[in-house]
Motif scaffolding. Structure first.
Motif, PDB file in Angstrom:
ATOM      1  N   LEU A  31       0.835  -1.211   0.000  1.00  0.00           N
ATOM      2  CA  LEU A  31       0.000   0.000   0.000  1.00  0.00           C
ATOM      3  C   LEU A  31       0.864   1.253   0.000  1.00  0.00           C
ATOM      4  O   LEU A  31       0.563   2.235  -0.682  1.00  0.00           O
ATOM      5  N   ARG A  32       1.983   1.217   0.749  1.00  0.00           N
ATOM      6  CA  ARG A  32       2.889   2.377   0.768  1.00  0.00           C
ATOM      7  C   ARG A  32       3.497   2.597  -0.613  1.00  0.00           C
ATOM      8  O   ARG A  32       3.715   3.739  -1.019  1.00  0.00           O
ATOM      9  N   SER A  33       3.778   1.495  -1.316  1.00  0.00           N
ATOM     10  CA  SER A  33       4.356   1.626  -2.659  1.00  0.00           C
ATOM     11  C   SER A  33       3.385   2.337  -3.590  1.00  0.00           C
ATOM     12  O   SER A  33       3.797   3.143  -4.422  1.00  0.00           O
ATOM     13  N   VAL A  34       2.087   2.008  -3.449  1.00  0.00           N
ATOM     14  CA  VAL A  34       1.084   2.700  -4.269  1.00  0.00           C
ATOM     15  C   VAL A  34       1.122   4.194  -3.958  1.00  0.00           C
ATOM     16  O   VAL A  34       1.100   5.031  -4.867  1.00  0.00           O
ATOM     17  N   ASP A  35       1.225   4.543  -2.652  1.00  0.00           N
ATOM     18  CA  ASP A  35       1.335   5.956  -2.263  1.00  0.00           C
ATOM     19  C   ASP A  35       2.544   6.604  -2.929  1.00  0.00           C
ATOM     20  O   ASP A  35       2.450   7.705  -3.479  1.00  0.00           O
ATOM     21  N   LEU A  36       3.701   5.898  -2.874  1.00  0.00           N
ATOM     22  CA  LEU A  36       4.938   6.468  -3.409  1.00  0.00           C
ATOM     23  C   LEU A  36       4.831   6.714  -4.906  1.00  0.00           C
ATOM     24  O   LEU A  36       5.269   7.750  -5.405  1.00  0.00           O
ATOM     25  N   ILE A  37       4.230   5.750  -5.630  1.00  0.00           N
ATOM     26  CA  ILE A  37       4.100   5.920  -7.081  1.00  0.00           C
ATOM     27  C   ILE A  37       3.218   7.131  -7.368  1.00  0.00           C
ATOM     28  O   ILE A  37       3.532   7.956  -8.225  1.00  0.00           O
ATOM     29  N   GLU A  38       2.122   7.267  -6.605  1.00  0.00           N
ATOM     30  CA  GLU A  38       1.227   8.408  -6.834  1.00  0.00           C
ATOM     31  C   GLU A  38       1.915   9.728  -6.478  1.00  0.00           C
ATOM     32  O   GLU A  38       1.640  10.759  -7.091  1.00  0.00           O
ATOM     33  N   GLU A  39       2.818   9.670  -5.499  1.00  0.00           N
ATOM     34  CA  GLU A  39       3.552  10.889  -5.132  1.00  0.00           C
ATOM     35  C   GLU A  39       4.594  11.247  -6.190  1.00  0.00           C
ATOM     36  O   GLU A  39       4.890  12.420  -6.397  1.00  0.00           O
ATOM     37  N   CYS A  40       5.153  10.224  -6.834  1.00  0.00           N
ATOM     38  CA  CYS A  40       6.212  10.457  -7.825  1.00  0.00           C
ATOM     39  C   CYS A  40       5.673  11.101  -9.090  1.00  0.00           C
ATOM     40  O   CYS A  40       6.364  11.910  -9.711  1.00  0.00           O
ATOM     41  N   LEU A  41       4.446  10.720  -9.495  1.00  0.00           N
ATOM     42  CA  LEU A  41       3.940  11.167 -10.803  1.00  0.00           C
ATOM     43  C   LEU A  41       3.929  12.692 -10.962  1.00  0.00           C
ATOM     44  O   LEU A  41       4.397  13.189 -11.984  1.00  0.00           O
ATOM     45  N   PRO A  42       3.414  13.474  -9.985  1.00  0.00           N
ATOM     46  CA  PRO A  42       3.423  14.935 -10.194  1.00  0.00           C
ATOM     47  C   PRO A  42       4.825  15.543 -10.194  1.00  0.00           C
ATOM     48  O   PRO A  42       4.994  16.690 -10.631  1.00  0.00           O
ATOM     49  N   LEU A  43       5.820  14.771  -9.714  1.00  0.00           N
ATOM     50  CA  LEU A  43       7.186  15.309  -9.676  1.00  0.00           C
ATOM     51  C   LEU A  43       7.840  15.334 -11.047  1.00  0.00           C
ATOM     52  O   LEU A  43       8.861  15.990 -11.244  1.00  0.00           O
ATOM     53  N   LEU A  44       7.244  14.559 -12.002  1.00  0.00           N
ATOM     54  CA  LEU A  44       7.866  14.449 -13.326  1.00  0.00           C
ATOM     55  C   LEU A  44       7.844  15.792 -14.036  1.00  0.00           C
ATOM     56  O   LEU A  44       6.793  16.348 -14.316  1.00  0.00           O
ATOM     57  N   LYS A  45       9.043  16.340 -14.302  1.00  0.00           N
ATOM     58  CA  LYS A  45       9.161  17.608 -15.042  1.00  0.00           C
ATOM     59  C   LYS A  45       9.821  17.321 -16.380  1.00  0.00           C
ATOM     60  O   LYS A  45      10.558  16.348 -16.518  1.00  0.00           O
ATOM     61  N   GLU A  46       9.555  18.186 -17.354  1.00  0.00           N
ATOM     62  CA  GLU A  46      10.162  18.018 -18.679  1.00  0.00           C
ATOM     63  C   GLU A  46      11.688  17.928 -18.561  1.00  0.00           C
ATOM     64  O   GLU A  46      12.291  18.604 -17.718  1.00  0.00           O
ATOM     65  N   GLY A  47      12.265  17.124 -19.418  1.00  0.00           N
ATOM     66  CA  GLY A  47      13.725  17.015 -19.385  1.00  0.00           C
ATOM     67  C   GLY A  47      14.169  15.732 -20.048  1.00  0.00           C
ATOM     68  O   GLY A  47      13.338  14.897 -20.425  1.00  0.00           O
ATOM     69  N   SER A  48      15.484  15.566 -20.187  1.00  0.00           N
ATOM     70  CA  SER A  48      15.985  14.351 -20.827  1.00  0.00           C
ATOM     71  C   SER A  48      15.979  13.222 -19.799  1.00  0.00           C
ATOM     72  O   SER A  48      15.900  13.457 -18.594  1.00  0.00           O
ATOM     73  N   VAL A  49      16.012  11.991 -20.322  1.00  0.00           N
ATOM     74  CA  VAL A  49      15.996  10.850 -19.411  1.00  0.00           C
ATOM     75  C   VAL A  49      17.309  10.092 -19.425  1.00  0.00           C
ATOM     76  O   VAL A  49      17.486   9.171 -18.635  1.00  0.00           O
ATOM     77  N   VAL A  50      18.204  10.456 -20.326  1.00  0.00           N
ATOM     78  CA  VAL A  50      19.471   9.726 -20.340  1.00  0.00           C
ATOM     79  C   VAL A  50      20.628  10.682 -20.621  1.00  0.00           C
ATOM     80  O   VAL A  50      20.490  11.679 -21.321  1.00  0.00           O
ATOM     81  N   LEU A  51      21.731  10.358 -19.984  1.00  0.00           N
ATOM     82  CA  LEU A  51      22.919  11.193 -20.074  1.00  0.00           C
ATOM     83  C   LEU A  51      23.986  10.311 -20.702  1.00  0.00           C
ATOM     84  O   LEU A  51      24.172   9.181 -20.279  1.00  0.00           O
ATOM     85  N   SER A  52      24.674  10.821 -21.742  1.00  0.00           N
ATOM     86  CA  SER A  52      25.670   9.942 -22.347  1.00  0.00           C
ATOM     87  C   SER A  52      26.987  10.073 -21.585  1.00  0.00           C
ATOM     88  O   SER A  52      27.356  11.163 -21.134  1.00  0.00           O
ATOM     89  N   VAL A  53      27.645   8.938 -21.415  1.00  0.00           N
ATOM     90  CA  VAL A  53      28.939   8.939 -20.725  1.00  0.00           C
ATOM     91  C   VAL A  53      30.012   8.523 -21.732  1.00  0.00           C
ATOM     92  O   VAL A  53      29.740   7.759 -22.642  1.00  0.00           O
ATOM     93  N   LYS A  54      31.188   9.052 -21.557  1.00  0.00           N
ATOM     94  CA  LYS A  54      32.248   8.769 -22.535  1.00  0.00           C
ATOM     95  C   LYS A  54      33.385   7.981 -21.899  1.00  0.00           C
ATOM     96  O   LYS A  54      33.717   8.192 -20.738  1.00  0.00           O
ATOM     97  N   GLY A  55      33.974   7.086 -22.683  1.00  0.00           N
ATOM     98  CA  GLY A  55      35.140   6.340 -22.228  1.00  0.00           C
ATOM     99  C   GLY A  55      34.772   5.207 -21.290  1.00  0.00           C
ATOM    100  O   GLY A  55      33.646   5.112 -20.813  1.00  0.00           O
TER     101      GLY A  55
END
Lengths: 149, 358
Positions: free
Chosen positions: B261-285
């Motif tokens: 039940l807490r996990s359901v709460d956490l997922i619902e809390e996470c959704l409004p936190l999503l802001k526009e932006g990239s999802v991956v960062l490239s690393v070199k070497g």
């Protein structure tokens, strides 16, 4: 064909054994037994007793420690029997290729009749494999009865 | 009559999903000692993982299918620590959402398993029916049901769009009443409570002595949760760890049920936190150096240590899985129990042999 023959070939018992799998395929095998996929409608029932099993359902690439146990289980299952290898690693040992403690697939240890690909094998693929196994097992059981007369 | 009998259980046994061998020493119906025999599932993962750090992003999920996403998150976090990069925030939130989804599926599996072992097949089916909802949701988010393959070094591969956000919301609001219904059955049903209350006690002192982690520790009154350290996006959400004092099979089951039940709460809390932006960062070497990282897997603290040497191969990958420390604690719980309760006690630990043996 008598009544008993017809019922008998329609309801094989399944023995599931994990020979070193990551549990991915095991989860999907469990999903098969439960409401959404429910394979009992095809007649197969999961029973963890080798002496009464008809279809041996194996997941995992067969670790060295499980090798003898798997052979032992296979010998305990009465004829006619059928072996189903579920997932990529049971079929070929693929994700664990060249790992020092695995035998690279169930068919290196015991003969396999049905291979189900996928990592983890999807429930739909497993159902497809099970249907194939059921029809093969039906043939085998019928042939065995005819020999017996 | 004081002769002891030794009964081996496993590696193939109806109560266990996985190959595990327990030698029970019995005096009539009472267990006086237990010896564990592990290693049936040892595939040599640590060796395989150190062959190619890029392929290991996906191979690492094959350590365990039940907590695959936590394994890949821990591995990626470790390598990111070696690179010294900060993952984009959106990726961290998506990781948190998938990790919590997997916690629900894993806990529902454990709950279903214990329901089946106490002989309550109907409840087992019900747990798996609700679990299937989350499995299908994860399939839509990541494209896979078991090995999500969504975490990569530097972020995540798949983004969540607005339609998917709504879909997650819908599934969570559908799931919550179903989980509450399950909660009522687990907490009140006499069949279940009688088989689990007071069985397989692990006191707080024993829990600390045996170094148990996760729900097993929290059910014995040890308030320990790695999520409080704030990896991924856990520093942005309100965590309320579930802690109980009893330390028996019932407490362990209820901790898992509450955490769903807490996990359901956490997922619902996470959704409004999503802001526009990239999802991956490239690393070199290639990475070079040592790194260490911890995440809270469904079974407890999962730790990764990686030593990289600036090549495709890694020098060392060390995994310390939660089941590796939880499973031996069964030797502290079994003495004094009745033979009929042995499967219940073992399953209440939520043993994961593929994690333990690797």
């Amino acid at each position: 064909m008598g009544l008993l023959d017809r019922i008998g070939v329609r309801s094989p018992w399944i023995l599931h054994f994990d020979t070193g799998s990551c549990n991915g395929c095991d989860l999907e095998v469990w999903a098969l037994l439960t409401p959404r996929y429910d394979v009992e409608r095809f007649g197969g029932v999961n029973r963890a007793n080798p002496k009464q099993a008809d279809i041996l359902l194996i997941t995992g690439p067969v670790t060295k420690k499980c090798e003898d146990r798997l052979r032992n289980l296979y010998e305990q299952v009465p004829e006619p029997k059928l072996v189903m290898a579920c997932g990529n690693c049971a079929s070929t040992g693929a994700p664990f290729h060249n790992c020092y403690n695995v035998c690279q697939g169930v068919d290196k240890v015991i003969p396999v009749d049905v291979y189900v690909p996928g990592c983890a094998a999807r429930p739909e693929a497993l159902i497809d494999g099970l249907i194939k196994a059921l029809s093969m097992w039906e043939e085998k059981a019928r042939a065995a009865r005819e020999v017996k007369g | 009559m004081s002769r002891t009998t030794i009964i081996p259980i496993g590696p193939q046994h109806p109560a266990f999903l996985e190959p595990l061998n327990v030698s029970l020493e019995l005096k009539e119906e009472r267990v006086v000692g237990a010896t564990l025999n592990l290693g049936y599932n040892h595939r040599g993962m640590e060796h395989a993982l150190s062959l190619d750090y890029k392929k290991s992003q996906y191979l690492v999920e094959r350590v365990c299918g039940i907590c695959s996403n936590h394994h890949s998150a821990a591995y990626c976090q470790t390598v990111e620590a070696i690179y010294g990069v900060e993952v984009p925030e959106r990726a961290r939130i998506i990781r948190t959402i998938t990790m919590e989804c997997q916690r629900i599926t894993s806990h529902l599996l454990a709950l279903g398993h214990i329901a089946e072992v106490v002989g309550y097949e109907n409840l087992f089916m019900q747990c798996f029916r609700e679990r299937e909802l989350v499995m299908r949701l994860v399939n839509e988010i990541t494209g896979n049901r078991v090995h999500y393959s969504t975490n990569v070094i530097g972020g995540v591969k798949r983004d969540i769009d607005a339609a998917m956000e709504r879909r997650i919301e819908d599934v969570m609001s559908d799931l919550r009443p179903r989980l509450e219904e399950l909660h009522a059955i687990f907490s009140r049903d006499s069949t279940f409570v009688k088989r689990t209350k007071g069985i397989g006690k692990l006191t707080r002192e024993q829990a600390i002595d045996w170094c148990v982690v996760g729900p097993v520790a929290r059910a014995s009154g040890v308030a320990q949760d790695v999520r409080e350290d704030g990896f991924a996006a856990y520093d942005r959400v309100r965590l309320r760890p579930v802690v109980r004092e009893e330390g028996d099979c019932y407490a362990r089951t209820m901790v898992r049920m509450d955490e769903c039940l807490r996990s359901v709460d956490l997922i619902e809390e996470c959704l409004p936190l999503l802001k526009e932006g990239s999802v991956v960062l490239s690393v070199k070497g290639h990475p070079s150096g040592e790194g260490i990282s911890r995440v809270e897997a469904p079974r407890g603290e999962l730790m990764y240590y990686v030593k990289a040497i600036g090549k495709l191969q890694l020098d060392r990958v060390k995994i310390r899985t939660p089941a590796f420390v939880n499973v031996p604690a069964v030797q502290a719980m079994l003495p004094g129990a009745r033979l009929a309760d042995v499967p219940v006690i073992t399953v209440s630990l939520d043993p994961c042999i593929c994690c333990t043996d690797r």
